[in-house]
Write a protein that holds these residues in place. Sequence first.
Motif, PDB file in Angstrom:
ATOM      1  N   LYS A 162       0.968  -1.041  -0.383  1.00  0.00           N
ATOM      2  CA  LYS A 162       0.224  -0.388  -0.053  1.00  0.00           C
ATOM      3  C   LYS A 162       1.000   1.047   0.092  1.00  0.00           C
ATOM      4  O   LYS A 162       1.810   1.382   0.073  1.00  0.00           O
ATOM      5  CB  LYS A 162      -0.845  -0.101   1.130  1.00  0.00           C
ATOM      6  N   LYS A 163       0.410   2.055  -0.314  1.00  0.00           N
ATOM      7  CA  LYS A 163       1.096   3.779  -0.241  1.00  0.00           C
ATOM      8  C   LYS A 163       0.513   4.634   0.605  1.00  0.00           C
ATOM      9  O   LYS A 163      -0.524   4.480   0.889  1.00  0.00           O
ATOM     10  CB  LYS A 163       0.137   4.409  -1.443  1.00  0.00           C
ATOM     11  N   GLY A 164       1.039   6.005   1.175  1.00  0.00           N
ATOM     12  CA  GLY A 164       0.913   6.304   2.221  1.00  0.00           C
ATOM     13  C   GLY A 164       1.203   7.999   1.412  1.00  0.00           C
ATOM     14  O   GLY A 164       2.867   7.945   1.405  1.00  0.00           O
ATOM     15  N   TYR A 165       0.691   9.142   1.476  1.00  0.00           N
ATOM     16  CA  TYR A 165       1.028  10.740   1.254  1.00  0.00           C
ATOM     17  C   TYR A 165       1.157  11.611   2.256  1.00  0.00           C
ATOM     18  O   TYR A 165       0.353  10.925   3.610  1.00  0.00           O
ATOM     19  CB  TYR A 165       0.024  10.795   0.318  1.00  0.00           C
ATOM     20  N   VAL A 166       2.072  11.843   2.580  1.00  0.00           N
ATOM     21  CA  VAL A 166       2.160  12.905   3.590  1.00  0.00           C
ATOM     22  C   VAL A 166       1.748  14.422   3.297  1.00  0.00           C
ATOM     23  O   VAL A 166       1.852  14.826   2.594  1.00  0.00           O
ATOM     24  CB  VAL A 166       3.495  12.995   4.361  1.00  0.00           C
ATOM     25  N   THR A 167       0.668  15.144   4.505  1.00  0.00           N
ATOM     26  CA  THR A 167       0.568  16.619   4.266  1.00  0.00           C
ATOM     27  C   THR A 167       1.295  17.314   4.709  1.00  0.00           C
ATOM     28  O   THR A 167       1.560  16.960   6.017  1.00  0.00           O
ATOM     29  CB  THR A 167      -1.342  16.468   5.112  1.00  0.00           C
ATOM     30  N   VAL A 168       1.888  18.707   4.249  1.00  0.00           N
ATOM     31  CA  VAL A 168       2.342  19.423   3.961  1.00  0.00           C
ATOM     32  C   VAL A 168       1.637  20.899   3.413  1.00  0.00           C
ATOM     33  O   VAL A 168       2.615  21.200   2.779  1.00  0.00           O
ATOM     34  CB  VAL A 168       4.039  19.393   3.562  1.00  0.00           C
ATOM     35  N   ASN A 169       0.550  21.403   3.774  1.00  0.00           N
ATOM     36  CA  ASN A 169      -0.590  21.715   2.940  1.00  0.00           C
ATOM     37  C   ASN A 169      -0.346  22.849   3.888  1.00  0.00           C
ATOM     38  O   ASN A 169      -1.743  23.484   3.643  1.00  0.00           O
ATOM     39  CB  ASN A 169      -2.059  20.996   2.361  1.00  0.00           C
ATOM     40  N   ILE A 170      -0.412  23.203   4.594  1.00  0.00           N
ATOM     41  CA  ILE A 170      -0.368  24.959   5.832  1.00  0.00           C
ATOM     42  C   ILE A 170      -0.330  25.954   3.959  1.00  0.00           C
ATOM     43  O   ILE A 170       0.350  25.590   3.191  1.00  0.00           O
ATOM     44  CB  ILE A 170       0.673  24.902   6.722  1.00  0.00           C
ATOM     45  N   TYR A 171      -0.468  26.913   4.875  1.00  0.00           N
ATOM     46  CA  TYR A 171       0.276  28.194   3.909  1.00  0.00           C
ATOM     47  C   TYR A 171       1.011  28.821   4.853  1.00  0.00           C
ATOM     48  O   TYR A 171       1.179  29.518   5.754  1.00  0.00           O
ATOM     49  CB  TYR A 171      -1.339  29.148   3.396  1.00  0.00           C
TER      50      TYR A 171
ATOM     51  N   HIS B 112      14.185  17.406   4.716  1.00  0.00           N
ATOM     52  CA  HIS B 112      14.777  16.290   4.441  1.00  0.00           C
ATOM     53  C   HIS B 112      14.663  14.892   5.490  1.00  0.00           C
ATOM     54  O   HIS B 112      14.939  13.474   4.951  1.00  0.00           O
ATOM     55  CB  HIS B 112      15.750  16.630   5.353  1.00  0.00           C
ATOM     56  N   GLU B 113      13.841  15.264   6.786  1.00  0.00           N
ATOM     57  CA  GLU B 113      13.258  14.203   7.923  1.00  0.00           C
ATOM     58  C   GLU B 113      12.587  12.735   7.161  1.00  0.00           C
ATOM     59  O   GLU B 113      12.398  11.836   7.067  1.00  0.00           O
ATOM     60  CB  GLU B 113      13.276  14.600   9.094  1.00  0.00           C
ATOM     61  N   LEU B 114      11.533  13.737   5.923  1.00  0.00           N
ATOM     62  CA  LEU B 114      10.737  13.042   5.018  1.00  0.00           C
ATOM     63  C   LEU B 114      10.966  11.792   4.247  1.00  0.00           C
ATOM     64  O   LEU B 114      11.124  10.786   4.083  1.00  0.00           O
ATOM     65  CB  LEU B 114       9.923  13.922   4.711  1.00  0.00           C
ATOM     66  N   LYS B 115      12.082  12.713   3.673  1.00  0.00           N
ATOM     67  CA  LYS B 115      12.935  12.284   3.241  1.00  0.00           C
ATOM     68  C   LYS B 115      13.875  10.974   2.955  1.00  0.00           C
ATOM     69  O   LYS B 115      13.586   9.120   2.637  1.00  0.00           O
ATOM     70  CB  LYS B 115      14.399  12.871   2.046  1.00  0.00           C
ATOM     71  N   GLU B 116      14.182  10.580   4.138  1.00  0.00           N
ATOM     72  CA  GLU B 116      15.069   9.691   4.815  1.00  0.00           C
ATOM     73  C   GLU B 116      13.612   8.321   5.404  1.00  0.00           C
ATOM     74  O   GLU B 116      14.075   7.110   5.306  1.00  0.00           O
ATOM     75  CB  GLU B 116      15.489   9.468   6.420  1.00  0.00           C
ATOM     76  N   ILE B 117      12.205   8.354   5.366  1.00  0.00           N
ATOM     77  CA  ILE B 117      11.378   8.279   5.542  1.00  0.00           C
ATOM     78  C   ILE B 117      10.690   7.278   4.191  1.00  0.00           C
ATOM     79  O   ILE B 117       9.883   6.559   4.749  1.00  0.00           O
ATOM     80  CB  ILE B 117      10.224   8.818   6.965  1.00  0.00           C
ATOM     81  N   ASN B 118      10.920   8.131   2.993  1.00  0.00           N
ATOM     82  CA  ASN B 118      10.083   8.100   2.336  1.00  0.00           C
ATOM     83  C   ASN B 118       8.608   7.768   2.327  1.00  0.00           C
ATOM     84  O   ASN B 118       8.774   6.209   1.452  1.00  0.00           O
ATOM     85  CB  ASN B 118      10.835   6.695   2.002  1.00  0.00           C
ATOM     86  N   PRO B 119       8.210   8.554   2.279  1.00  0.00           N
ATOM     87  CA  PRO B 119       6.740   8.422   1.776  1.00  0.00           C
ATOM     88  C   PRO B 119       6.782   8.224   0.357  1.00  0.00           C
ATOM     89  O   PRO B 119       7.390   8.394  -0.404  1.00  0.00           O
ATOM     90  CB  PRO B 119       6.378   9.733   2.101  1.00  0.00           C
ATOM     91  N   ASP B 120       5.233   7.656  -0.346  1.00  0.00           N
ATOM     92  CA  ASP B 120       4.734   8.146  -1.326  1.00  0.00           C
ATOM     93  C   ASP B 120       4.636   9.136  -2.145  1.00  0.00           C
ATOM     94  O   ASP B 120       4.814   9.488  -3.294  1.00  0.00           O
ATOM     95  CB  ASP B 120       4.064   6.636  -2.033  1.00  0.00           C
ATOM     96  N   GLY B 121       4.391  10.079  -1.378  1.00  0.00           N
ATOM     97  CA  GLY B 121       3.524  11.712  -2.192  1.00  0.00           C
ATOM     98  C   GLY B 121       3.787  12.668  -0.700  1.00  0.00           C
ATOM     99  O   GLY B 121       3.581  11.891  -0.091  1.00  0.00           O
ATOM    100  N   ILE B 122       3.866  13.874  -0.567  1.00  0.00           N
ATOM    101  CA  ILE B 122       4.250  15.236  -0.326  1.00  0.00           C
ATOM    102  C   ILE B 122       2.736  15.802  -1.066  1.00  0.00           C
ATOM    103  O   ILE B 122       3.238  16.416  -1.856  1.00  0.00           O
ATOM    104  CB  ILE B 122       4.527  15.682  -0.409  1.00  0.00           C
TER     105      ILE B 122
END
Length: 400
Positions: A59-68, A82-92
Amino acid sequence: MSVELLSPAGNFQKLKSAIDFGADAVYLSGKSFGLRAQAGNFSLEEMDEAFKYLHSKGKKGYVTVNIYARNYDFKDLKNYLHELKEINPDGIIISDLGIFKLIRDEKIDIPVHISTQANTTNYYAINMWKELGAKRVVLARELSRDEIREVCENTDMEIEVFVHGAMCISHSGRCVLSNYMTKRDANRGECTHPCRWNYYLMEETRPGEYFPIFEDERGTYIYNSKDLCLLRYIGDLIDMGVKSFKIEGRMKSIMYVSVVTGVYRKVIDDLSAGRTPDYEYLQNLLNSVSNREYTTGFYTGFADETSMNYKTSSYVRNTDFLGVVKESDGGKVIFECKGKINSGETLHILDKNLVEQEIIFDKILDLNGERVEFTKPNRDYILDCGINFQKGSLIRRYKV
């Protein structure tokens, strides 16, 4: 074209429930920079564990970084990306063009999805996002069926559409009411939902004299939208070429996430197999979880007065969520209790195939094998009923 069912994951338990009931992917948030600050959300360690779990299930997972973002956000944002990069989500999932630039400048090699908060309403904007390097766009919820079809005909970008859940009176949720009234910024995940409050009229030369908009002593909920439900239009959206069907609700319960995910999973699977879904049964299941009544929003035309709930800002709750099956063998069911159950009650157990059975809870045991007359929340119990149930099945009480 294969399609994706995308479910909300406010915490790890909800994530697992979404996957159990058929989600292809989930969207979730860290403790910062997402638009559901009051959800449980995930620490970086929890997020790492979550993605390992998701990927082990295919399965896949996407992380919300959607504030203004504001200027002062970017230092911490850089470290977080950069911390997310190490975790390797399928999308931001992002809204802010500045955050997009930061992702590119920092060479964060994670696919970028453009949030509904970016209010993308036309294929020119979508194709511009593609030129910038985005992989997917989540359309604004103000688009009609014809507009969505025209978008899909004029781009090869992945298109994601909200099909179920809470609506906002503002364009794609970019509301300033919360900020104005409570100093809590909706565009930073702190919305207090003033659109759900009741309001009165006051004539400017008569301060302190309040007049109900309708003849109702409680006032009226003039901004209070019903919930979106496109259950019967999934086939249309598949035919248009929509890639991902999104369910709103990271702050909703495990029961909500499970049932709604299961319902849309069933519709997608039935349509893919050439079967006609049992829409009446599936709609009744959607009615059984918390909702504000349902509307098709703008999908079937302009939203009008029938899309609003003028009676109450409260949810309709037709069932009580009482437990989750943890194990089942030899006719004995071990369940995690979520609410009080009295011995002798007739309840319902809903499995992941959306089959619901009536069960009399007349032999409830604690983990020591001692019979109990009633359960307490957040404890495990055994039901000796002679029937096995799937792990993750829901125990529910229908309200009269």
